[in-house]
Enzyme design. Structure first.
Site, PDB file in Angstrom:
ATOM      1  N   HIS A 266      -0.288  17.634   2.843  1.00 34.41           N
ATOM      2  CA  HIS A 266       1.225  17.481   2.863  1.00 34.41           C
ATOM      3  C   HIS A 266       1.878  17.306   3.902  1.00 34.41           C
ATOM      4  O   HIS A 266       2.689  16.556   4.290  1.00 34.41           O
ATOM      5  CB  HIS A 266       1.829  18.697   1.823  1.00 34.41           C
ATOM      6  N   HIS A 345       5.977 -22.929  11.965  1.00 36.16           N
ATOM      7  CA  HIS A 345       5.071 -21.937  12.579  1.00 36.16           C
ATOM      8  C   HIS A 345       5.954 -20.467  12.094  1.00 36.16           C
ATOM      9  O   HIS A 345       6.612 -19.903  12.752  1.00 36.16           O
ATOM     10  CB  HIS A 345       5.030 -21.889  13.924  1.00 36.16           C
TER      11      HIS A 345
END
Ligand code: ZN
Length: 440
Positions: A266, A345
């Protein structure tokens, strides 16, 4: 053509679930309620005066010992990770989780009871798009206790996890994409597990009153003690993934990325959620665009164009910010979606070509050369590039800062410059460029 945006979801109707809370052993009823768009997940304490609510966000995280606890002022909600995991994985963005105690029912120690509850309530789309955080570059955290978590860019939300027990016992690995169907079948049923040596002191202090072999698997030495046999041979690592999904939901946005976790917990999961918040903040639009006043030793675009012969679409510098002595220069280029190269691109995934960043370095460096030779009648030709590295992608909307430092000027014919480009204070490309001077 834009892809249909994913919509936010809430529950179709309210639904409730009763059981025992793990730490206090009290009876608790949890009710899921629908909530409007952009509400997020909030917990509501029906048992307290004024029925306070609290956002399930990392800012409200209080403790991470054995379970994830959020709080505000003196109000706490403990062990939120399993219900949050189910809500996140099953696609619920907005809901109120009402409870009449400080902790959800532990059920069988898995997230299956919550998945059933969510299925009972139904998951319905809302009228606004979901916020999805798409990672641009890997981020990672490492803890003193040996946890290592990395998130890599990916077009899906995936988790690959290695669970390691004390002395390396019960080391397990599992890797999966997290979708509602996969979660319900492969992850949600995995139960909480504890190592006997870790819980013995708690049992002695009577801190886990609701704990029993009905809601957790206890590992003692090499023996696995549980009421019901293991649901998966690798049930432990699957539960670790369940906890990661729940803890990372405190980030507050859906993640498009691949989480690689070694020995998570956690504490480490929460640290990663914080790192995601920091990373996202970096990519948020700057509210106040930086203005670059002309003068101050810099050059505006008109002056730049008097020096450089380059023109659209090949002028790769908008402004020279300044010089430092005779050896350093910095310039800036705003990268917009209108750059002609983005069309190809790449279609649907615009990334600034690295070679154009080298060209930008060359243009900025050659302005410096020009200043040194104090002659606009000669032009610096870029003749070689060494040690070129493209470190990070550059996207439309980025402001490219271009820096060059003259390292060597041999005669007035040859010069070498060390250059780099940066975006958001991170180096995106670098290289050493060599120039020669010729008469125009
Ligand atoms: Zn858990």
């Amino acid at each position: 053509m834009a892809a249909t945006p994913e919509l936010q979801h809430t529950v179709g109707k309210s639904a409730s679930l009763s059981g025992t809370s793990l730490h206090t052993g009290e009876k608790v009823t949890l009710r899921l309620q629908a909530a409007p768009v952009d509400h997020g997940i909030k917990f509501k304490r029906k048992d307290l005066q004024d029925e306070p609510t609290i956002d399930a966000t990392i800012e409200n995280l209080k403790t991470v010992e054995r379970a994830t606890t959020i709080g505000e002022g003196s109000m706490r909600v403990h062990t939120v990770e399993h219900v949050l995991s189910a809500l996140s994985a099953m696609g619920v963005d907005n809901a109120i989780v009402e409870m009449d105690a400080n902790e959800p029912p532990i059920g069988d120690g898995s997230a299956s009871p919550y998945v059933e509850l969510i299925n009972k309530a139904g998951v319905v789309p809302q009228e606004k798009a979901r916020q999805i955080f798409e990672l641009r570059e890997p981020i990672s955290i490492e803890t003193k206790s040996g946890s290592l978590l990395v998130v890599l860019p990916d077009d899906k939300f995936r988790i690959s996890c290695t669970q390691v027990g004390p002395e390396g016992r019960f080391s397990q690995f599992y890797s999966t994409e997290i979708t509602p169907a996969v979660f319900e079948r492969e992850i949600a049923p995995a139960r909480t597990f504890v190592f006997y040596e870790d819980v013995q002191p708690l049992m002695e202090k009577n801190l886990i009153k609701g704990g029993s072999l009905e809601n957790a698997i206890v590992v003692r030495g090499d023996a696995v003690l549980s009421k019901e046999p293991l649901r998966f041979q690798d049930e432990f690592v699957r539960h670790k993934i369940l906890d990661i999904v729940g803890d990372l939901s405190l980030f507050g946005h859906r993640i498009r990325g691949h989480v690689v976790a070694v020995k998570p917990g956690h504490g480490a999961n929460a640290e990663l959620a914080r790192a995601l918040v920091r990373e996202r903040t970096k990519t948020l639009p700057t509210l106040q665009p930086r203005a670059f006043p002309p003068g101050e030793g810099g050059l505006d675009i008109r002056q730049v164009m008097e020096i450089l012969p380059h023109r659209y679409p090949f002028l790769m510098v908008d402004r020279i910010l300044g010089f430092e002595g005779d050896t350093k220069i910095s310039g800036v280029k705003s990268v917009t979606i209108n750059e002609p190269y983005f069309g190809g691109h790449f279609p649907g995934h615009p990334v600034m070509p690295g070679v154009l960043q080298v060209e930008a370095m060359a243009q900025v460096a050659s302005i410096l050369m020009m200043k040194i030779t104090r002659s606009a009648s000669r032009i610096g030709y870029f003749i070689s590039a060494d040690a070129v590295k493209f470190r990070k992608p550059v996207f439309p909307g980025d402001t490219l800062f271009i820096h060059a430092e003259l390292t060597k000027a041999r005669s007035n014919r040859l010069a070498k410059a060390k250059c780099h480009c940066s975006v958001n204070d991170a180096v995106v490309s670098e290289g050493e460029l060599m120039f020669t001077f010729l008469d125009k």
